[in-house]
Design an enzyme around this catalytic site. Sequence first.
Site, PDB file in Angstrom:
ATOM      1  N   SER A  65      59.838 -34.781  15.794  1.00 12.55           N
ATOM      2  CA  SER A  65      58.434 -34.531  16.084  1.00 12.55           C
ATOM      3  C   SER A  65      57.510 -35.123  15.020  1.00 12.55           C
ATOM      4  O   SER A  65      57.444 -36.320  14.845  1.00 12.55           O
ATOM      5  CB  SER A  65      58.205 -33.024  16.256  1.00 12.55           C
ATOM      6  OG  SER A  65      56.911 -32.749  16.711  1.00 12.55           O
ATOM      7  N   ASP A 104      51.295 -37.148  18.149  1.00 12.40           N
ATOM      8  CA  ASP A 104      52.285 -37.111  17.082  1.00 12.40           C
ATOM      9  C   ASP A 104      53.494 -37.944  17.481  1.00 12.40           C
ATOM     10  O   ASP A 104      53.513 -38.592  18.532  1.00 12.40           O
ATOM     11  CB  ASP A 104      52.675 -35.671  16.733  1.00 12.40           C
ATOM     12  CG  ASP A 104      53.491 -34.990  17.819  1.00 12.40           C
ATOM     13  OD1 ASP A 104      53.422 -35.431  18.980  1.00 12.40           O
ATOM     14  OD2 ASP A 104      54.206 -34.009  17.509  1.00 12.40           O
ATOM     15  N   ASP A 142      56.434 -37.553  18.693  1.00 16.28           N
ATOM     16  CA  ASP A 142      57.157 -37.417  19.959  1.00 16.28           C
ATOM     17  C   ASP A 142      56.237 -37.115  21.140  1.00 16.28           C
ATOM     18  O   ASP A 142      56.702 -36.891  22.253  1.00 16.28           O
ATOM     19  CB  ASP A 142      58.257 -36.362  19.847  1.00 16.28           C
ATOM     20  CG  ASP A 142      57.736 -34.937  19.818  1.00 16.28           C
ATOM     21  OD1 ASP A 142      56.606 -34.725  19.317  1.00 16.28           O
ATOM     22  OD2 ASP A 142      58.444 -34.030  20.279  1.00 16.28           O
ATOM     23  N   ASP A 185      54.151 -34.614  21.972  1.00 15.24           N
ATOM     24  CA  ASP A 185      53.846 -33.301  22.546  1.00 15.24           C
ATOM     25  C   ASP A 185      52.655 -32.626  21.871  1.00 15.24           C
ATOM     26  O   ASP A 185      52.278 -31.513  22.247  1.00 15.24           O
ATOM     27  CB  ASP A 185      55.070 -32.384  22.534  1.00 15.24           C
ATOM     28  CG  ASP A 185      55.562 -32.027  21.134  1.00 15.24           C
ATOM     29  OD1 ASP A 185      55.017 -32.566  20.145  1.00 15.24           O
ATOM     30  OD2 ASP A 185      56.501 -31.210  21.031  1.00 15.24           O
TER      31      ASP A 185
END
Length: 443
Positions: free
Chosen positions: A100, A239, A241, A243
């Site tokens: 992430s 960000d 990833d 999400d």
Amino acid sequence: MGKYFGTDGIRGRVGERPITPDFVLKLGWAAGKALAAKGNTKVLIGKDTRISGYMLESALEAGFSAAGVSVEFLGPMPTPAIAYLTRTFRAAAGVVISASHNPYYDNGIKFFSDSGHKLSDELEARIESYLDQEIDCVESEELGRASRIEDAAGRYIEFCKSTFPSHLSLAGIKLVVDCAHGATYHIAPNVFRELGAEVIEMGTTPNGLNINKGCGATDLAALQQRVQAEGAAIGLALDGDGDRIMIIDADGQTIDGDEIVYALVRQSIRDGNLEGGVVGTLMTNMGMELALADLNVPFVRAKVGDRYVMEELRKNRWCIGGEGSGHVINLKYHSTGDGILAAIQFLSGMVREGCSARDMVAGMKKLPQVLVNVRFTPGTDPLNAQNVQSAVAEVEKALAGQGRVLLRKSGTEPLVRVMVEGRDSKQVKAFAQQIASEVEAVD
């Protein structure tokens, strides 16, 4: 949390257990054994842009194959895209290789179920039980196969565009999209460009080492400058990833996850389709709670983490929730938090109302809130230290009911997050530093 699984899968520094090739191979095998017992023997594997993703997906493939489970590779894809594609391809699970918002030298593994939700605690426990067993291998004719889904990105782009009202367009809107050199680099700019916007790209040249570095939802300075320099109407910061989403208005000011949630609630009320109330977390700014009360919208707080926000939403059968850090969930559109979809809904509101990004959140006034991250030595427990508890009690007494204090450990790093909220910004900052100093003193 289990023996291996944290609040968001398994995460750590690459090369250190559990993010090692041997452990991840066994994790693939263990997950394959648990999933094969349910009768479905196909999983999807996607990743962000970290250089370690190549190594980890190969290890997962070997483990799944040994358990008799076939894999289909998606390549670099946002976490919410993997959840969506898992559902549409009727796979047993979707596997995400990502850490992430963490630096490139960290990585992690998390799973989505066949419904596009996080795995149940029961299934995670079953996987962990296999991790404590010796690895074995099915007969050769039963080994899992590997293939690649070539049109994964295009499928997800079309899904994202389908959530934007067909009679509207982003024509005439200049926006800057910062993809954090992460998994959305080849998706987000195309989504907004195909919806009609003039798109200026940032963070779209990943090299395996620059994910989240000085860019994206966790470092907004460069985007703030670029929005103003370009005279853009809005900046979108994703960000690594995809999400999380943070928004920059035309003046370079931040619109965070709490404010984005509030804007989506206002739009749902306008459209007459708000279902129930809103879920925030213990960190949600009190200003959002007060603003929702003015709209007669119920509000509850969950533990910190999008997993817990989702659990509360499903329990109450509500749709909208999120965190100030940029996790925004709207179950009317997707089964998980999605930065691109949240941005699309925010932009559709701007177009329909003919207003600015700042106007979208005009009804919410945030209270001053300071968050200080304090690294602690693993093995110590700062939250139960007497000096820390005394400092918290002293600050709470001084706030006299006009603010909040919250201390919590990160679920992914050895950090204590110290949050203080109140009506006086200088006082709040001083109180947060006072408590942080006591946390640092624990050894």
